[in-house]
Design a protein around this motif. Structure first.
Motif, short mmCIF file in Angstrom:
data_model
loop_
_atom_site.label_atom_id
_atom_site.label_comp_id
_atom_site.label_asym_id
_atom_site.label_seq_id
_atom_site.Cartn_x
_atom_site.Cartn_y
_atom_site.Cartn_z
N ARG A 1 0.86 -1.19 0.00
CA ARG A 1 0.00 0.00 0.00
C ARG A 1 0.89 1.24 0.00
NH1 ARG A 1 -3.04 -3.34 3.61
NH2 ARG A 1 -5.16 -3.74 2.84
N ALA A 2 0.45 2.23 -0.73
CA ALA A 2 1.17 3.51 -0.78
C ALA A 2 0.16 4.61 -1.09
CB ALA A 2 2.29 3.47 -1.81
N GLU A 3 0.55 5.83 -0.83
CA GLU A 3 -0.32 6.98 -1.07
C GLU A 3 0.35 7.94 -2.04
OE1 GLU A 3 -1.25 8.72 2.67
OE2 GLU A 3 -2.61 7.10 3.29
N ASP A 4 -0.50 8.57 -2.85
CA ASP A 4 -0.05 9.61 -3.78
C ASP A 4 1.12 9.12 -4.64
OD1 ASP A 4 -1.98 11.32 -2.74
OD2 ASP A 4 -0.62 12.06 -1.20
N VAL A 5 0.88 8.03 -5.30
CA VAL A 5 1.91 7.44 -6.16
C VAL A 5 1.84 8.10 -7.53
CG1 VAL A 5 2.67 5.34 -7.30
CG2 VAL A 5 1.88 5.26 -4.93
N SER A 6 2.93 8.76 -7.93
CA SER A 6 2.99 9.40 -9.24
C SER A 6 3.42 8.36 -10.27
CB SER A 6 3.98 10.56 -9.21
OG SER A 6 4.12 11.11 -10.51
N TRP B 1 3.56 -0.92 -16.47
CA TRP B 1 2.16 -0.63 -16.08
C TRP B 1 1.91 0.88 -16.09
CZ3 TRP B 1 0.75 1.76 -11.27
CH2 TRP B 1 -0.63 1.83 -11.05
N ALA B 2 2.85 1.64 -15.53
CA ALA B 2 2.67 3.09 -15.48
C ALA B 2 2.64 3.68 -16.88
CB ALA B 2 3.79 3.73 -14.65
N ASP B 3 3.52 3.19 -17.76
CA ASP B 3 3.53 3.71 -19.14
C ASP B 3 2.23 3.38 -19.85
OD1 ASP B 3 6.07 4.63 -18.71
OD2 ASP B 3 7.07 2.93 -19.69
N ASP B 4 1.71 2.19 -19.63
CA ASP B 4 0.46 1.79 -20.27
C ASP B 4 -0.68 2.73 -19.84
OD1 ASP B 4 -1.54 0.49 -21.59
OD2 ASP B 4 -1.57 -1.27 -20.29
N LEU B 5 -0.75 3.00 -18.54
CA LEU B 5 -1.81 3.88 -18.04
C LEU B 5 -1.67 5.29 -18.59
CD1 LEU B 5 -2.48 1.47 -16.26
CD2 LEU B 5 -2.71 3.04 -14.31
N ASP C 1 -3.03 9.87 -22.09
CA ASP C 1 -2.42 10.86 -22.98
C ASP C 1 -2.52 12.27 -22.39
OD1 ASP C 1 -1.04 11.69 -25.21
OD2 ASP C 1 -2.84 12.04 -26.41
N ASP C 2 -2.19 12.39 -21.07
CA ASP C 2 -2.18 13.68 -20.40
C ASP C 2 -0.77 14.24 -20.41
OD1 ASP C 2 -4.84 13.53 -19.86
OD2 ASP C 2 -4.61 12.89 -17.77
N PRO C 3 -0.61 15.57 -20.55
CA PRO C 3 0.75 16.14 -20.53
C PRO C 3 1.41 16.07 -19.15
CG PRO C 3 -0.91 17.87 -20.62
CD PRO C 3 -1.64 16.58 -20.83
N VAL C 4 0.57 16.08 -18.10
CA VAL C 4 1.10 16.02 -16.73
C VAL C 4 0.85 14.63 -16.18
CG1 VAL C 4 0.95 16.94 -14.39
CG2 VAL C 4 0.67 18.47 -16.37
N PRO C 5 1.89 13.97 -15.66
CA PRO C 5 1.69 12.60 -15.15
C PRO C 5 0.64 12.57 -14.05
CG PRO C 5 4.03 13.11 -15.32
CD PRO C 5 3.30 14.39 -15.56
N PRO C 6 -0.28 11.62 -14.11
CA PRO C 6 -1.32 11.52 -13.09
C PRO C 6 -0.78 10.87 -11.81
CG PRO C 6 -1.63 9.81 -14.71
CD PRO C 6 -0.46 10.65 -15.19
N VAL C 7 -1.63 10.87 -10.78
CA VAL C 7 -1.27 10.33 -9.47
C VAL C 7 -2.34 9.35 -9.03
CG1 VAL C 7 -0.97 10.93 -7.02
CG2 VAL C 7 0.04 12.37 -8.79
#
Length: 1024
Positions: A679-684, A698-702, A707-713
């Motif tokens: 478990r973790a919180e606010d994972v960029s 997995w992160a790249d796939d998401l 297709d957002d310019p700013v990486p989501p969390v």
């Protein structure tokens, strides 16, 4: 008229002297005028009182002076020794006093000259007789002396008053031995006397202690001043009784108003050297005296000088020397010829020093209360003598013990305080310490800080600074306590009284720790809560963790406000010290002690597996007595052992640890029973460092999906660890474990992603994503199988996907990514590509009806066009289903072209979707690949009535033999014109042109058998 004082002899002597030496007359006249108009111009009341005090002193009786003023005449009646001949001689002889006794106040024989300032005809009546002086009678006597005529003329007939006495016969008032009658010269004299009487107050009785009563009667009424004087206290003075003031206190009453004065005095013999520069008669007076009178309240504490007491030096009667201290100084200072200022010289310097030492001693006799500070000289002096006195006091007072010790409200144990039951001795200011803070702080600090002043003594008072008292600011006080050895409860008491202090001053506050250390500064310390104390046994050795836990008896909220952390089991676990101890536990000299402490905290905190992943580094004993990180150990009998590969890096935890702390605690530190949740919180998604297999993929796939310019969390991230360690043939059992809560939720629930614009989007969880991409179902990836047994299983996927293992939980299957319906496949990212790829696989069987429906679903879905055209396409050639090269395949968009494409691979679907399919597959339409030109001419004919339709042409071109591009065909519809040969061709041409292609067989039947129209219509009513 009798002459008891032999005034005639005195007059004769004076007149003879003046006659013989007129300059002597001039000298006496000038001297008297100087005194009357100069030094004694406003001293008449004081000088009359001084004479009354001397008379009482000579007689050894309490002095009583009555001053009566009727507006024109002033009468001063006194008790004591009566006037004698020597006294008359002295009064008539300037600067030749009869008072050569050191006990007398008057010393110079000129004070009576003060009466000349207001009267030309003074009279003294006494028990021995009466005497008078008169300016008019003196002038008359002198006019008869020719030798003095020139002097009289030069002085405009102004003569001295007090050189020629005359006998009088007026007796003194009853009860008095002497009275002075002064007929006042004029209105100015009357105003001066009235003002002097109004200003007469306590200072007069303090300067003349032999006077006990002064009665003042004026047209406004009568005032009475009385004094109850007592000697200054010493070591042998008895304690005062309740009916008398204490020793050294003079009580003065004025019309019912009482003032109290602490009187301290000193005196003694003078050395010759001190008198060397004084006149001869002064050198005969070989004693000195200093008296200080301090106004005090009923408790003996000093108060300001009353408004009616002028702040001047008395020598011993008032001078013009200003004095700034709030007390009266009455001393035998030598006076300058003007009688108003002290004469400089050794004697004055000596008396200044004696006055300062007496003043300092006086402070030791006063109550030790904060108002004592008003007696300490601060600020600027008001004169030269005052400056000298203040300088000397500033030298003496720091070494004078007159300040009090602070006494705690609750005395500490005898071991802490050695003082007896008696009051502690007074402090010298240079040994005293003042601190800021209320009584509570003083009570706590007093037993441990020698010389501490009590509460109420303002530490910033300028007097304390002048005295050299050491002032400790709060920060300095904290430094002074740094090495103090006191029990933790004492420190807690200190924190209570410091609670309101400025936090900046408390940064280095000493704090006792549970391990016995005393450290500086609360920041970073752990303050145990009740929860912590209840959950952590006192016997638990936490020292190996390097924790700085505040002793429970010293815990106080102030420490939290100063940067300490509230110590719950969880906050202690999260502290940097524990994290560092866990990280270093493998290399520790005593890893077992570290494990003991950490496991105790984990058990108390109630941690769940995955709550603190870093605990996996904790070094524990395994079953082989080796030290191994917790995350590489399994619990005894753990089902996870059944599914892991043989080379998985896991051992088994030592049985004693498992027995003592239990499975829940060991799992919380990373020891495994089943799979572990991370478990973790606010994972960029652009900065993953969780130690998970393929986490970056997995992160790249998401991110590609968003297709957002700013990486989501991911605000709340949950994942199952160690999936990559499962043996390939043990996935059925592994999936059983993963289907159990809480692992199941990590697999099923999507990852809710927070995007930069504030929106949230649900995307595949890491666990589901990983499982979907690995052969976890009978050697297949879940996405390569279809769910065949579920109620909503889709037959369109038959042949394209093998069925998933029987008995698989449908809900779990969907979470794993097993294919369920074609619609879900096409809705998934890349689903259309996957479908086309499988259709292009000739090994996968697809029925013709199934293929038609697959093309229909693809055309009607919202699936985007593939990133590139497929190389091979599942199509129909003749009656066969084939996988053809895309270059040899077209999408049939018109049925009349079918005879022209007998050798082509065709994508066949309901004609409205032909264009959409051509776009999706990047294939040409049939109408774009053939000319479709009609050969030859036919005959235009009307369409027969039974098959004439509203949207179809009314005529058609009939051909006996219709050929298109050289191929014989039954019909062709081109450019809005229908061409046909035979009934079947015409029926198809009409149906296609009218947009009712499905009615072609009915139309053909009508053409062949028009009479069957009614039956055909009736049958069509039954069509679905």
């Amino acid at each position: 008229m009798t002459d008891p004082y032999r005034t005639g002899e005195l007059r004769t002597h004076v007149l003879d002297a003046w006659t013989a030496a007129p300059a002597r007359f001039r000298e006496d006249a000038n001297a008297e005028e100087d005194y009357a108009l100069g030094g004694y111009r406003d001293r008449v009341i004081v000088e009359l009182a001084q004479n009354a005090a001397d008379a009482a002193l000579r007689a050894g009786v309490p002095g009583h002076l009555r001053l009566e003023f009727d507006g024109r005449t002033l009468t001063a009646a006194n008790t004591g020794a009566p006037l004698d001949t020597e006294g008359v001689r002295a009064l008539s002889t300037l600067r030749a006093s009869a008072k050569r006794d050191d006990t007398q106040v008057g010393r110079f024989g000129v004070g009576f000259a003060a009466v000349v300032a207001v009267s030309d005809d003074p009279v003294i009546t006494s028990a021995n007789g009466a005497v008078t002086w008169s300016r008019a009678r003196t002038r008359a006597a002198l006019t008869e002396i020719p030798a003095l005529a020139a002097e009289l003329a030069a002085r405009d007939s102004h003569v001295p008053v007090l050189r020629l006495p005359f006998p009088a016969d007026t007796p003194p008032p009853p009860g008095f031995t002497t009275a002075v009658h002064l007929p006042l010269r004029d209105q100015d004299a009357q105003s001066l006397v009235s003002a002097l009487l109004a200003a007469t107050g306590p200072a007069l009785l303090l300067a003349l202690p032999s006077l006990t009563t002064v009665e003042i009667t004026t047209p406004e009424g009568t005032r009475l001043l009385t004094s109850d004087a007592h000697p200054a206290p010493d070591a042998h003075t008895a304690a005062p009784t309740s009916s008398h003031p204490e020793p050294g206190v003079t009580v003065i009453e004025a019309d019912g108003e009482r003032t109290r004065w602490r009187v301290v005095e000193d005196g003694g013999a003078l050395d010759d050297a001190l008198l060397a520069d004084r006149p001869a008669e002064e050198r005969a007076r070989r004693t000195w005296s200093v008296r200080w009178a301090f106004p005090v309240d009923t408790d003996g504490a000093p108060v300001p000088l009353p408004p009616d007491v002028p702040p001047v030096v008395h020598a011993p009667t008032p001078s013009d020397e200003p004095q700034s201290l709030p007390a009266l100084l009455l001393a035998s200072f030598p006076l300058a010829p003007d009688r108003r200022h002290t004469a400089p010289g050794p004697l004055t310097d000596f008396l200044v020093d004696r006055a300062a030492t007496t003043y300092a001693r006086a402070l030791t006799t006063l109550p030790r209360v904060p108002s004592l500070l008003t007696l300490v000289p601060v600020g600027l002096a008001t004169g030269e003598l005052d400056a000298a006195l203040r300088r000397t006091l500033t030298h003496h007072l720091p070494d004078t013990p007159f300040l009090p010790h602070a006494t705690p409200a609750t005395p500490p144990p005898a071991a802490d305080l050695s003082a007896t039951a008696d009051a502690p001795p007074a402090l010298r200011p240079r040994d005293a310490v003042a601190i800021s803070g209320g009584p509570g702080l003083i009570d706590v600090i007093a037993p441990v800080l020698p010389g501490l002043l009590p509460a109420g003594w303002p530490p910033t008072h300028p007097a304390l600074r002048a005295l050299g008292v050491r002032r400790l600011a709060t920060a300095d006080l904290i430094d002074a306590l740094a090495d103090l050895d006191r029990p933790p409860s004492w420190w807690r008491g200190l924190y209570t009284v410091l609670d309101a202090a400025e936090p900046d001053a408390l940064g280095a506050l000493p704090v006792p720790l549970a391990d016995g250390r005393l450290v500086r500064g609360p920041r970073g310390l752990l303050v145990p809560t009740e929860e912590f104390r209840a959950a952590i046994p006192e016997a638990t050795p936490l020292a190996p963790l390097g924790l700085r836990v505040v002793h429970p008896d010293a815990a106080h909220p102030l420490l939290l406000r100063l940067g300490a952390t509230e110590a719950t089991p969880r906050t202690v676990l999260d502290s940097p010290q524990v994290r560092a101890a866990v990280a270093a536990s493998y290399e520790s000299d005593d890893p077992d002690a570290t494990a003991e402490a950490v496991l105790t905290l984990v058990a108390a905190a109630g941690l769940r597996p995955g709550d603190a992943p870093w605990l996996g580094e904790l070094a524990l004993r395994d079953a082989d007595d080796e030290i191994v990180p917790a995350e590489e150990l399994l619990l005894p009998g753990a089902p996870l052992a059944e599914v892991l590969a043989d080379d998985a890096p896991f051992g088994e935890v030592a049985a004693p640890l498992a027995d003592r702390f239990g499975a829940a605690t060991l799992e919380a530190v990373g020891v495994l029973w089943t799979f572990t949740l991370l478990r973790a919180e606010d994972v960029s998604l652009d900065a993953l460092d969780l130690g998970l297999d393929a986490e970056d993929d997995w992160a790249d796939d998401l991110q590609d999906r968003l297709d957002d310019p700013v990486p989501p969390v991911v605000p709340e991230f949950t994942a199952v660890r160690d999936l990559e360690l499962v043996a390939p043939d043990r996935w059925p059992r592994a999936l059983e474990l993963l289907s159990e809560p809480p692992l199941r939720a990590a697999l099923r629930d999507p990852a809710r992603v927070l995007r930069a614009d504030g929106r949230t989007t649900d995307l595949p969880s890491y666990t589901g994503w990983w499982l979907a991409r690995h052969p976890v179902l009978d050697g297949h990836r879940p996405g390569d199988l279809r769910l065949a047994a579920a109620e909503d299983a889709d037959s369109l996927l038959d042949g394209l996907y093998p069925p998933a293992p029987s008995g698989l939980d449908p809900d779990l299957a969907r979470a794993l990514g097993v294919r369920t319906t074609l619609a879900e496949l096409l809705a998934a990212p890349g689903g259309a590509d996957e479908l086309l790829a499988r259709l292009a696989d000739p090994a996968l069987p697809v029925a013709r009806d199934q293929l038609r429906d697959l093309w229909t679903e693809l055309a009607t879905s919202a699936a985007p066009a593939p990133p590139g055209p497929p190389a091979r396409v599942r199509a129909v050639r003749g009656d066969a289903i084939v996988v053809a090269d895309a270059a040899d395949t077209v999408v049939l968009d018109a049925p009349d072209l079918l005879p022209l494409l007998t050798d082509c691979a065709l994508v066949l679907a309901p004609w409205p979707y032909a264009t959409r399919l051509a776009d999706l597959l990047d294939l040409p339409l049939a109408g774009e690949e053939v000319d479709g030109a009609v050969d030859g001419d036919g005959v235009e004919r009307p369409v027969p009535e039974p098959v004439r339709l509203p949207d179809a042409p009314a005529t058609y071109v009939a051909h006996d033999r219709l050929t298109v591009d050289g191929v014989e065909v039954p019909w062709r519809y081109v450019n809005g014109v229908a061409h046909a040969s035979g009934d079947d061709g015409l029926a198809r041409a009409v149906a296609w042109s009218a947009g009712v292609w499905q009615a072609r067989y009915q139309l053909a039947e009508l053409l062949r058998t028009p009479a069957a129209a009614a039956a055909i219509r009736t049958e069509s009513d039954l069509d679905p």
